[in-house]
Each structure stands twice: as C-alpha cells, then as structure tokens.
Design a protein around this motif. Structure first.
Motif, PDB file in Angstrom:
ATOM      1  N   LEU A 101       8.600  -2.335  -8.440  1.00  0.00           N
ATOM      2  CA  LEU A 101       9.764  -1.446  -8.376  1.00  0.00           C
ATOM      3  C   LEU A 101       9.361   0.000  -8.657  1.00  0.00           C
ATOM      4  N   TYR A 102       8.501   0.195  -9.649  1.00  0.00           N
ATOM      5  CA  TYR A 102       8.048   1.551  -9.977  1.00  0.00           C
ATOM      6  C   TYR A 102       7.255   2.159  -8.825  1.00  0.00           C
ATOM      7  N   ILE A 103       6.434   1.347  -8.181  1.00  0.00           N
ATOM      8  CA  ILE A 103       5.655   1.838  -7.040  1.00  0.00           C
ATOM      9  C   ILE A 103       6.592   2.273  -5.922  1.00  0.00           C
ATOM     10  N   ALA A 104       7.598   1.459  -5.627  1.00  0.00           N
ATOM     11  CA  ALA A 104       8.559   1.825  -4.577  1.00  0.00           C
ATOM     12  C   ALA A 104       9.257   3.135  -4.929  1.00  0.00           C
ATOM     13  N   TYR A 105       9.673   3.283  -6.175  1.00  0.00           N
ATOM     14  CA  TYR A 105      10.349   4.502  -6.628  1.00  0.00           C
ATOM     15  C   TYR A 105       9.428   5.714  -6.495  1.00  0.00           C
ATOM     16  N   GLU A 106       8.197   5.566  -6.924  1.00  0.00           N
ATOM     17  CA  GLU A 106       7.253   6.686  -6.874  1.00  0.00           C
ATOM     18  C   GLU A 106       6.877   7.043  -5.435  1.00  0.00           C
ATOM     19  N   VAL A 107       6.747   6.065  -4.564  1.00  0.00           N
ATOM     20  CA  VAL A 107       6.427   6.352  -3.161  1.00  0.00           C
ATOM     21  C   VAL A 107       7.539   7.174  -2.521  1.00  0.00           C
ATOM     22  N   VAL A 108       8.781   6.828  -2.809  1.00  0.00           N
ATOM     23  CA  VAL A 108       9.908   7.611  -2.288  1.00  0.00           C
ATOM     24  C   VAL A 108       9.835   9.040  -2.820  1.00  0.00           C
ATOM     25  N   SER A 109       9.561   9.193  -4.099  1.00  0.00           N
ATOM     26  CA  SER A 109       9.458  10.522  -4.692  1.00  0.00           C
ATOM     27  C   SER A 109       8.275  11.307  -4.124  1.00  0.00           C
ATOM     28  N   ILE A 110       7.151  10.633  -3.898  1.00  0.00           N
ATOM     29  CA  ILE A 110       5.976  11.285  -3.308  1.00  0.00           C
ATOM     30  C   ILE A 110       6.308  11.805  -1.915  1.00  0.00           C
ATOM     31  N   LEU A 111       6.938  10.973  -1.103  1.00  0.00           N
ATOM     32  CA  LEU A 111       7.287  11.398   0.261  1.00  0.00           C
ATOM     33  C   LEU A 111       8.275  12.561   0.239  1.00  0.00           C
ATOM     34  N   LYS A 112       9.251  12.507  -0.659  1.00  0.00           N
ATOM     35  CA  LYS A 112      10.210  13.602  -0.770  1.00  0.00           C
ATOM     36  C   LYS A 112       9.488  14.894  -1.157  1.00  0.00           C
ATOM     37  N   ASN A 113       8.608  14.817  -2.148  1.00  0.00           N
ATOM     38  CA  ASN A 113       7.875  16.003  -2.578  1.00  0.00           C
ATOM     39  C   ASN A 113       6.935  16.519  -1.489  1.00  0.00           C
ATOM     40  N   MET A 114       6.288  15.607  -0.781  1.00  0.00           N
ATOM     41  CA  MET A 114       5.408  16.027   0.311  1.00  0.00           C
ATOM     42  C   MET A 114       6.199  16.773   1.380  1.00  0.00           C
ATOM     43  N   THR A 115       7.382  16.260   1.702  1.00  0.00           N
ATOM     44  CA  THR A 115       8.234  16.908   2.702  1.00  0.00           C
ATOM     45  C   THR A 115       8.677  18.278   2.218  1.00  0.00           C
ATOM     46  N   LEU A 116       9.100  18.366   0.970  1.00  0.00           N
ATOM     47  CA  LEU A 116       9.558  19.641   0.426  1.00  0.00           C
ATOM     48  C   LEU A 116       8.409  20.634   0.235  1.00  0.00           C
ATOM     49  N   CYS A 117       7.171  20.135   0.190  1.00  0.00           N
ATOM     50  CA  CYS A 117       5.996  21.024   0.139  1.00  0.00           C
ATOM     51  C   CYS A 117       5.619  21.525   1.530  1.00  0.00           C
ATOM     52  N   GLY A 118       6.233  20.958   2.556  1.00  0.00           N
ATOM     53  CA  GLY A 118       5.947  21.385   3.919  1.00  0.00           C
ATOM     54  C   GLY A 118       4.907  20.543   4.636  1.00  0.00           C
TER      55      GLY A 118
END
Length: 139
Positions: A91-108
C-alpha cells in the motif's frame, strides 16, 4: 523473510525518490510542499517505522493476508504468503508511486499522460487523490 526484505527495500527507494522529486518541485515552485517539509517527513518516517514494527508483529503472529490482494495482482507477486508488513508495504509503495508521478509531472518531466491515466483511475476509487492544490491541469 527474503520477500519481506526485498519489499522493504522498495518502500525505502520509493520514499527516497518521492523526497527527491518533492525537493526538486519545491525548488521549482519556490515553496514547500507535502513531500518536502515537516508533514512529509513525519509521513515518510511513520511509514518506515510502521513497516519495521509490523515485521516484528509478523514474526510473533504470522498472519497471511494474501486473500486481501486481488487475484489478478497475486500472479505478479513472488510469494504465497503476505504478512501484515508486506501488505502495508504494498500500500505504501502504491501511495508513493502516485506521489512520485505527480511530483515528476509538476517538475515538468514527460510523464504527464501516465499521470493523467493513473489520476483518472484513482477518481473511480477515491476522492482523496490528487488534491486540488496540486492538480495537474491538462493542456
């Protein structure tokens, strides 16, 4: 126990990656965000401490939660036994992967389409992610 140590390593890598991309995003936006700051640090440390505690609990109790994993996902798991620590680690991995993708997108970074597919999938199951403040608007 080898499966448990591998999944714990993945949790640690995901936490570090999310922190790195959160820091890059904070630098880009010139403001703190949920990945870089006291709230993010508390959340990430809590994830790691809870997994360590749950590993001890698994040694004592030995529950098997494989039945809580969807059958389609079980085919990809290298184990027939999922303890409480592994279950929460997934569950933590799934949560962190979503956050990583969101941050990557917001970083451009060029992962916007993948993020939009995941975001749209999440909307079917939860109203908690993504938060409106960090929403990545389609162009």
């Amino acid at each position: 126990m080898a499966w448990a140590s591998q999944i714990i390593k993945v949790v640690i890598v995901a936490v570090v990656m999310d922190t790195v991309f959160g820091c890059i995003r904070a630098i880009k936006e010139r403001e703190f965000n949920s990945c870089f700051g006291i709230d993010g640090a508390i959340r990430k440390i809590s994830m790691l401490v809870s997994v360590a505690f749950l590993l001890i609990l698994d040694r004592i109790v030995g529950l098997n939660l494989i039945g809580f994993i969807p059958a389609a996902a079980r085919a990809y798991l290298p184990a027939n036994h999922i303890g409480v620590a592994e279950f929460f680690a997934l569950l933590y991995i799934a949560y962190e992967v979503v956050s990583i993708l969101k941050n990557m997108t917001l970083c451009g970074l060029p992962v916007k389409r993948l993020w939009q597919v995941i975001r749209d999938g999440l909307k079917k199951y939860t109203s908690e992610l993504p938060d409106n403040k960090d929403e990545v608007a389609p162009k």
